[in-house]
Write a protein that holds these residues in place. Structure first.
Motif, mmCIF file in Angstrom:
data_model
loop_
_atom_site.group_PDB
_atom_site.id
_atom_site.type_symbol
_atom_site.label_atom_id
_atom_site.label_comp_id
_atom_site.label_asym_id
_atom_site.label_seq_id
_atom_site.Cartn_x
_atom_site.Cartn_y
_atom_site.Cartn_z
ATOM 1 N N LEU A 123 61.783 100.732 19.702
ATOM 2 C CA LEU A 123 60.971 99.812 18.916
ATOM 3 C C LEU A 123 61.747 99.093 17.824
ATOM 4 C CD1 LEU A 123 58.321 98.504 18.106
ATOM 5 C CD2 LEU A 123 57.769 100.557 16.776
ATOM 6 N N GLU A 124 62.527 99.813 17.011
ATOM 7 C CA GLU A 124 63.200 99.176 15.881
ATOM 8 C C GLU A 124 64.148 98.074 16.357
ATOM 9 O OE1 GLU A 124 62.601 102.330 16.175
ATOM 10 O OE2 GLU A 124 61.418 102.786 14.378
ATOM 11 N N HIS A 173 63.083 90.563 18.351
ATOM 12 C CA HIS A 173 61.933 89.657 18.298
ATOM 13 C C HIS A 173 61.952 88.832 17.016
ATOM 14 C CE1 HIS A 173 57.691 88.345 18.333
ATOM 15 N NE2 HIS A 173 57.776 88.518 19.638
ATOM 16 N N ASP A 174 62.335 89.441 15.904
ATOM 17 C CA ASP A 174 62.460 88.701 14.644
ATOM 18 C C ASP A 174 63.505 87.599 14.765
ATOM 19 O OD1 ASP A 174 60.546 90.320 13.501
ATOM 20 O OD2 ASP A 174 61.979 91.603 12.441
ATOM 21 N N ALA A 175 64.620 87.914 15.421
ATOM 22 C CA ALA A 175 65.657 86.902 15.626
ATOM 23 C C ALA A 175 65.113 85.734 16.448
ATOM 24 C CB ALA A 175 66.868 87.525 16.323
ATOM 25 N N PHE A 176 64.277 86.038 17.429
ATOM 26 C CA PHE A 176 63.665 85.011 18.274
ATOM 27 C C PHE A 176 62.739 84.110 17.452
ATOM 28 C CE2 PHE A 176 60.785 84.466 22.295
ATOM 29 C CZ PHE A 176 61.199 83.151 22.411
ATOM 30 N N VAL A 225 71.358 75.072 24.802
ATOM 31 C CA VAL A 225 70.904 76.440 25.027
ATOM 32 C C VAL A 225 71.116 77.263 23.759
ATOM 33 C CG1 VAL A 225 71.134 78.520 26.425
ATOM 34 C CG2 VAL A 225 71.488 76.274 27.473
ATOM 35 N N LEU A 226 70.031 77.760 23.196
ATOM 36 C CA LEU A 226 70.085 78.663 22.047
ATOM 37 C C LEU A 226 69.823 80.066 22.563
ATOM 38 C CD1 LEU A 226 67.910 76.549 19.564
ATOM 39 C CD2 LEU A 226 70.371 76.418 19.964
ATOM 40 N N GLU A 227 70.670 81.017 22.182
ATOM 41 C CA GLU A 227 70.582 82.360 22.745
ATOM 42 C C GLU A 227 69.992 83.359 21.751
ATOM 43 O OE1 GLU A 227 74.392 83.481 24.193
ATOM 44 O OE2 GLU A 227 74.440 81.951 25.761
ATOM 45 N N ILE A 228 69.267 84.337 22.303
ATOM 46 C CA ILE A 228 68.718 85.430 21.482
ATOM 47 C C ILE A 228 69.186 86.762 22.061
ATOM 48 C CG2 ILE A 228 66.700 84.191 20.647
ATOM 49 C CD1 ILE A 228 65.061 85.596 22.839
ATOM 50 N N PRO A 229 69.356 87.786 21.207
ATOM 51 C CA PRO A 229 69.724 89.119 21.716
ATOM 52 C C PRO A 229 68.609 89.654 22.604
ATOM 53 C CG PRO A 229 69.113 89.220 19.393
ATOM 54 C CD PRO A 229 69.210 87.763 19.749
#
Length: 404
Positions: free
Chosen positions: A43-44, A50-53, A377-381
């Protein structure tokens, strides 16, 4: 905000998301399949990704990001609404008679958490020491959690003519759609702009339809996948409502193979610009059965529509609806990398503007191919986000886009 969109790629102005919460920690190796997960995320780390997104969306577009929890709490200050939702949530466990007790002992914010993350008998007993839970074990759920709630694309869909509120196929996800519908039909920011197309008024048990199966092809055409999760009868009623409303001229029913990698239509392709589509290799050609709904007449307040079965592939339909169509396959068509990256929803990127997308950083070959076509393209973890087997498009519900 008129709660209608006429494209999948107009510049994003507002979007709805849900930050994963305690409902994810309810997943165990023993209940994950029952709760429709194939893995147990951390979860953490999931929240950080998700916050980064959501932060990337704000920074790159200036769009307003609505968080479901905040909207839900505001609506739940109406005790009648809160009582109704809690009662409905307790039906499965047979504990509806405890609804008033829960409202007396839990705050509004706590009730919002209960409605998303669930409530166990032993947690309820802390507030109600003399609780009579019948034959339910202490570890049993009085209210089941909604761990799929961070996939906001499924519980509803915006079209050129209004909103389709989902009737979820899997019983474990129906409360997600109930929460979204309650928010939009009661929240001060939205209720005056809701034109509900589905379900039809008076239909208490409507056929299933899910937002991931609904794609706006253009301002005049919408495609709906007939899939594992969306029924033909629902498509008929939704098409009838859209055609009667007048903003859409054609609704296509796309028959998808009942396989995991074809769960929703948006796992097959994503529209990135007025003439660019991203798809899994050969997926468009493998979908051979399609139908088209058009308006026949409206007479004496009765709507009559026409259904034509087309002996055409999905590719043929897209070529007709999207002039000068350009298609990019995940991983640029490399069979090994395409299989791998499609498992992590390589084709399910989120368009935040024309030829501007957010994608998982792990899908390196697809992202490279997109950039070679001039796509920003913007990337997220994605180490944890991808464990739910849904991509950036699955996690977002656009509420407003610039018209194209």
């Amino acid at each position: 905000m008129n709660l209608r969109i006429n494209s999948e790629f107009g510049t994003l102005r507002a979007v709805l998301m849900h930050r994963p919460g305690k409902e994810i920690d309810r997943l165990t190796p023993y209940n994950k399949e029952f709760l429709l997960f194939e893995d147990v995320p951390y979860l953490e780390a999931l929240q950080k990704e998700h916050d980064a997104f959501s932060n990337l969306i704000k920074e790159s577009t200036g769009a307003q990001v609505y968080q479901l929890r905040e909207l839900l709490i505001r609506v739940l200050y109406d005790e009648d609404i809160l009582l109704k939702l809690v009662r409905e949530s307790l039906k499965k466990s047979g504990l509806v008679h405890l609804a008033e007790d829960i409202l007396e002992r839990f705050s509004t914010a706590e009730c919002a958490s209960i409605l998303t993350a669930g409530l166990k008998i032993h947690e309820l007993r802390k507030k109600i020491p003399n609780l009579n839970s019948g034959e339910l074990m202490e570890s049993a759920f009085a209210i089941s959690p909604c761990p799929n709630l961070y996939f906001q694309r499924d519980p509803m869909a915006l079209t050129p003519g209004g909103i389709i509120f989902s009737s979820m196929k899997m019983d474990g996800r129906q409360r997600e759609a109930d929460l979204l519908r309650t928010i939009f039909e009661n929240h001060a920011d939205f209720k005056d702009n809701v034109n509900r197309l589905y379900p039809i008024q008076g239909h208490d048990n409507p056929p299933s339809i899910e937002g991931g199966d609904i794609i706006v092809l253009s301002g005049k055409a919408v495609a709906i996948g007939n899939s594992e999760r969306t029924d033909e009868k629902a498509i008929y009623h939704a098409a009838k409502a859209m055609l009667a409303e007048g903003s859409v001229e054609r609704v296509y029913e796309v028959h998808l193979p009942h396989k995991r990698n074809y769960m929703h239509l948006d796992t097959v392709f994503t529209i990135l610009d007025e003439n660019l589509v991203l798809t899994y290799p050969d997926a468009l050609n493998s979908v051979l059965q399609t139908s088209r709904y058009t308006l026949k007449e409206i007479k004496d307040d009765k709507v009559h529509i026409k259904r034509e079965v087309l002996n055409e592939s999905l590719l043929t339909i897209l070529e007709r609806e999207i002039p000068h169509l350009e298609i990019l396959h995940t991983a640029d068509g490399n069979p090994d990398y395409s299989l791998r990256e499609q498992w992590f929803d390589g084709a399910n990127v989120f368009a935040i503007g024309p030829r501007r997308v957010i994608s998982y950083n792990r899908n390196i070959h697809t992202n490279r191919a997109l950039r070679q076509l001039g796509v920003d393209v913007l990337e997220i973890p994605s180490s944890e986000l991808s464990r739910g087997l849904g991509g950036p498009r699955c996690m977002t519900m656009p509420l407003s886009r610039s018209r194209v």
